[in-house]
Design a protein around this motif. Structure first.
Motif, PDB file in Angstrom:
ATOM      1  N   ALA A  16     -12.771  -7.089   6.510  1.00 47.96           N
ATOM      2  CA  ALA A  16     -13.371  -6.893   5.189  1.00 47.96           C
ATOM      3  C   ALA A  16     -13.329  -5.431   4.781  1.00 47.96           C
ATOM      4  N   THR A  17     -13.529  -4.538   5.753  1.00 48.83           N
ATOM      5  CA  THR A  17     -13.488  -3.112   5.448  1.00 48.83           C
ATOM      6  C   THR A  17     -12.098  -2.679   5.015  1.00 48.83           C
ATOM      7  N   VAL A  18     -11.073  -3.136   5.723  1.00 47.43           N
ATOM      8  CA  VAL A  18      -9.697  -2.798   5.352  1.00 47.43           C
ATOM      9  C   VAL A  18      -9.377  -3.325   3.957  1.00 47.43           C
ATOM     10  N   ALA A  19      -9.760  -4.572   3.691  1.00 43.54           N
ATOM     11  CA  ALA A  19      -9.507  -5.154   2.373  1.00 43.54           C
ATOM     12  C   ALA A  19     -10.198  -4.354   1.275  1.00 43.54           C
ATOM     13  N   SER A  20     -11.429  -3.961   1.523  1.00 43.65           N
ATOM     14  CA  SER A  20     -12.172  -3.156   0.550  1.00 43.65           C
ATOM     15  C   SER A  20     -11.511  -1.802   0.347  1.00 43.65           C
ATOM     16  N   ASN A  21     -11.084  -1.185   1.438  1.00 43.98           N
ATOM     17  CA  ASN A  21     -10.425   0.119   1.339  1.00 43.98           C
ATOM     18  C   ASN A  21      -9.151   0.044   0.503  1.00 43.98           C
ATOM     19  N   MET A  22      -8.442  -1.069   0.623  1.00 40.22           N
ATOM     20  CA  MET A  22      -7.178  -1.215  -0.090  1.00 40.22           C
ATOM     21  C   MET A  22      -7.362  -1.577  -1.564  1.00 40.22           C
ATOM     22  N   LEU A  23      -8.417  -2.332  -1.856  1.00 35.74           N
ATOM     23  CA  LEU A  23      -8.526  -2.935  -3.180  1.00 35.74           C
ATOM     24  C   LEU A  23      -9.609  -2.340  -4.077  1.00 35.74           C
ATOM     25  N   LEU A  24     -10.679  -1.795  -3.488  1.00 37.50           N
ATOM     26  CA  LEU A  24     -11.811  -1.338  -4.295  1.00 37.50           C
ATOM     27  C   LEU A  24     -11.524   0.028  -4.908  1.00 37.50           C
ATOM     28  N   PRO A  25     -11.498   0.137  -6.242  1.00 34.65           N
ATOM     29  CA  PRO A  25     -11.230   1.440  -6.866  1.00 34.65           C
ATOM     30  C   PRO A  25     -12.390   2.410  -6.664  1.00 34.65           C
ATOM     31  N   SER A  26     -12.088   3.688  -6.772  1.00 35.72           N
ATOM     32  CA  SER A  26     -13.097   4.717  -6.512  1.00 35.72           C
ATOM     33  C   SER A  26     -14.284   4.621  -7.454  1.00 35.72           C
ATOM     34  N   PHE A  27     -14.046   4.214  -8.726  1.00 39.13           N
ATOM     35  CA  PHE A  27     -15.154   4.174  -9.677  1.00 39.13           C
ATOM     36  C   PHE A  27     -16.116   3.011  -9.408  1.00 39.13           C
ATOM     37  N   LEU A  28     -15.717   2.106  -8.483  1.00 38.95           N
ATOM     38  CA  LEU A  28     -16.612   1.029  -8.071  1.00 38.95           C
ATOM     39  C   LEU A  28     -17.137   1.249  -6.648  1.00 38.95           C
ATOM     40  N   GLY A  29     -16.980   2.463  -6.146  1.00 31.63           N
ATOM     41  CA  GLY A  29     -17.503   2.797  -4.830  1.00 31.63           C
ATOM     42  C   GLY A  29     -16.464   2.879  -3.739  1.00 31.63           C
ATOM     43  N   GLY A  30     -15.185   2.739  -4.089  1.00 29.50           N
ATOM     44  CA  GLY A  30     -14.124   2.860  -3.094  1.00 29.50           C
ATOM     45  C   GLY A  30     -13.822   4.306  -2.754  1.00 29.50           C
ATOM     46  N   GLY A  31     -12.890   4.518  -1.841  1.00 26.53           N
ATOM     47  CA  GLY A  31     -12.526   5.865  -1.440  1.00 26.53           C
ATOM     48  C   GLY A  31     -11.798   6.623  -2.538  1.00 26.53           C
ATOM     49  N   LYS A  32     -11.778   7.920  -2.386  1.00 25.00           N
ATOM     50  CA  LYS A  32     -11.185   8.784  -3.418  1.00 25.00           C
ATOM     51  C   LYS A  32      -9.893   9.458  -2.962  1.00 25.00           C
ATOM     52  N   ARG A  33      -9.377   9.048  -1.837  1.00 25.87           N
ATOM     53  CA  ARG A  33      -8.137   9.614  -1.330  1.00 25.87           C
ATOM     54  C   ARG A  33      -7.113   8.498  -1.138  1.00 25.87           C
ATOM     55  N   PRO A  34      -5.812   8.823  -1.169  1.00 27.70           N
ATOM     56  CA  PRO A  34      -4.791   7.793  -0.939  1.00 27.70           C
ATOM     57  C   PRO A  34      -4.994   7.106   0.416  1.00 27.70           C
ATOM     58  N   TYR A  35      -4.929   5.771   0.411  1.00 29.13           N
ATOM     59  CA  TYR A  35      -5.176   4.977   1.607  1.00 29.13           C
ATOM     60  C   TYR A  35      -3.950   4.125   1.905  1.00 29.13           C
ATOM     61  N   HIS A  36      -3.438   4.232   3.130  1.00 30.94           N
ATOM     62  CA  HIS A  36      -2.283   3.450   3.548  1.00 30.94           C
ATOM     63  C   HIS A  36      -2.669   2.609   4.763  1.00 30.94           C
ATOM     64  N   PHE A  37      -2.489   1.291   4.672  1.00 31.55           N
ATOM     65  CA  PHE A  37      -2.619   0.451   5.857  1.00 31.55           C
ATOM     66  C   PHE A  37      -1.258   0.452   6.532  1.00 31.55           C
ATOM     67  N   PHE A  38      -1.167   1.114   7.670  1.00 38.26           N
ATOM     68  CA  PHE A  38       0.132   1.454   8.235  1.00 38.26           C
ATOM     69  C   PHE A  38       0.687   0.354   9.129  1.00 38.26           C
ATOM     70  N   VAL A  39       1.948   0.042   8.925  1.00 34.27           N
ATOM     71  CA  VAL A  39       2.703  -0.866   9.795  1.00 34.27           C
ATOM     72  C   VAL A  39       4.029  -0.180  10.110  1.00 34.27           C
ATOM     73  N   ALA A  40       4.305   0.013  11.387  1.00 34.49           N
ATOM     74  CA  ALA A  40       5.539   0.696  11.784  1.00 34.49           C
ATOM     75  C   ALA A  40       6.760  -0.133  11.424  1.00 34.49           C
ATOM     76  N   LYS A  41       7.836   0.551  11.053  1.00 31.82           N
ATOM     77  CA  LYS A  41       9.113  -0.086  10.758  1.00 31.82           C
ATOM     78  C   LYS A  41      10.123   0.309  11.835  1.00 31.82           C
TER      79      LYS A  41
END
Length: 343
Positions: free
Chosen positions: A263-288
């Protein structure tokens, strides 16, 4: 070119992971080999050594979800070092008998805890002279994750915070960041502080005795990059503007396999900063998978600029114990399993 191979192989297999993968692995000395003949761009590899990752156990333990993705019985494992035993008709980057290392592109029925696996050019690189196959087998997922989550985002003088410095990704990450000229702050428990310092960490925070978030906030907006291998504390990203520079980046690499963690990862990815989300670019990393990145990590290892930190090595008959050790969460670096005889 293709060559004749036996139809069977030895493999640790699971059909269910109920109660834990380590309790369900069964050794089959006559398991079917991966599909033959090979496609024209494929390489058949006899595994010498493999290393285990949390995802190797977490995926099979997802139950019905896992069965929808991978047919069973199946062998777990992505990372390997092994010898080339057959090639497709257009493969010219490796030769039969050559030792290569890397990782499978994705979890599959034929994982690296089986004797043979099928890879392509992007999944492998040649083993450099002087590098132990056990150490090369440890690179795969952890090495690529550390390299790709750090190198594209830093330059000499960058300040990097690596949350979780003593595991597989963290031990590679500290060294890769230092090789790139970065100042590195990391977290671990007290018994692993000296290891992180030996690997080059400039500053080590004991997460068991210190509030990591408050410690970072006290330092101010100084970090160019955060690589979160641990996923805790859960508020680390949302409040990262207090320690990440305005142009800083937050890379989420690992985290707890729980409802709250997901739930935290989903919130970090989807919740905009003006609704309480983070204010920095967020990447959920998967190696290629990348041949060039694997080759570069191998070069750094050959030159002594980085090393694989090996927690423990298990012989093939003891493979389930490797997963038992992995699940303690106390491994320092990587856990390796010998599959066939080393050259």
């Amino acid at each position: 070119m293709a060559s004749h191979q036996p139809a069977t192989m030895k493999a640790w297999l699971y059909s269910s992971a109920t109660g834990g993968l380590e309790k369900n692995l069964q050794l089959n000395l006559n398991a079917p080999q991966p599909r033959q003949p090979l496609f024209k761009n494929e390489i058949l590899v006899e595994v010498i050594s493999m290393s285990v990752n949390p995802a190797d156990a977490k995926l099979p333990e997802l139950g019905f979800v896992a069965k929808a993705l991978i047919s069973t019985p199946a062998s777990p494992g992505l990372d390997y070092c092994g010898r080339v035993v057959a090639t497709g008709t257009v493969v010219d980057s490796v030769r039969i008998g050559e030792i290569i290392f890397g990782k499978l592109e994705k979890p599959t029925k034929f994982g690296t805890l089986g004797q043979y696996v099928v890879v392509t050019h992007e999944d492998c690189a040649s083993l450099p002279d002087g590098v132990d196959p056990d150490h090369a087998a440890a690179i795969g997922t952890a090495g690529l994750t550390a390299y790709q989550s750090i190198v594209p985002y830093v330059k000499a003088g960058s300040k990097v915070f690596i949350n979780g410095g003593s595991g597989g990704v963290g031990t590679f990450g500290i060294q890769i960041a230092k090789n790139a000229g970065c100042h590195v702050t990391t977290t671990c428990s007290a018994p692993n502080v000296s290891l992180c310092q030996e690997l080059g960490a400039d500053d080590v925070i004991d997460y068991k005795t210190t509030d990591v978030y408050q410690e970072l906030v006290a330092r101010g907006q100084i970090f160019d990059l955060v690589v979160d291998n641990a996923g805790t504390p859960l508020n680390l990203y949302k409040d990262s503007a207090n320690f990440l520079k305005p142009e800083g980046i937050f890379e989420q690499v690992g985290g707890p396999m729980s409802f709250s963690g997901t739930a935290t990862v989903a919130s970090n990815m989807l919740l905009p900063s003006f609704l309480g989300g983070g204010k920095r670019p967020y990447h959920f990393f998967v190696a290629k998978n990348s041949h060039d990145d694997l080759a570069e990590i191998g070069r750094l290892m050959k030159e002594g600029k980085i090393r694989a930190v090996i927690d423990s090595i298990f012989e093939y008959e003891d493979a389930p114990r490797a997963f038992e050790k992995l699940k303690t969460g106390r491994a320092r670096g990587k856990i390796v399993v010998h599959v066939t005889k080393k050259p």
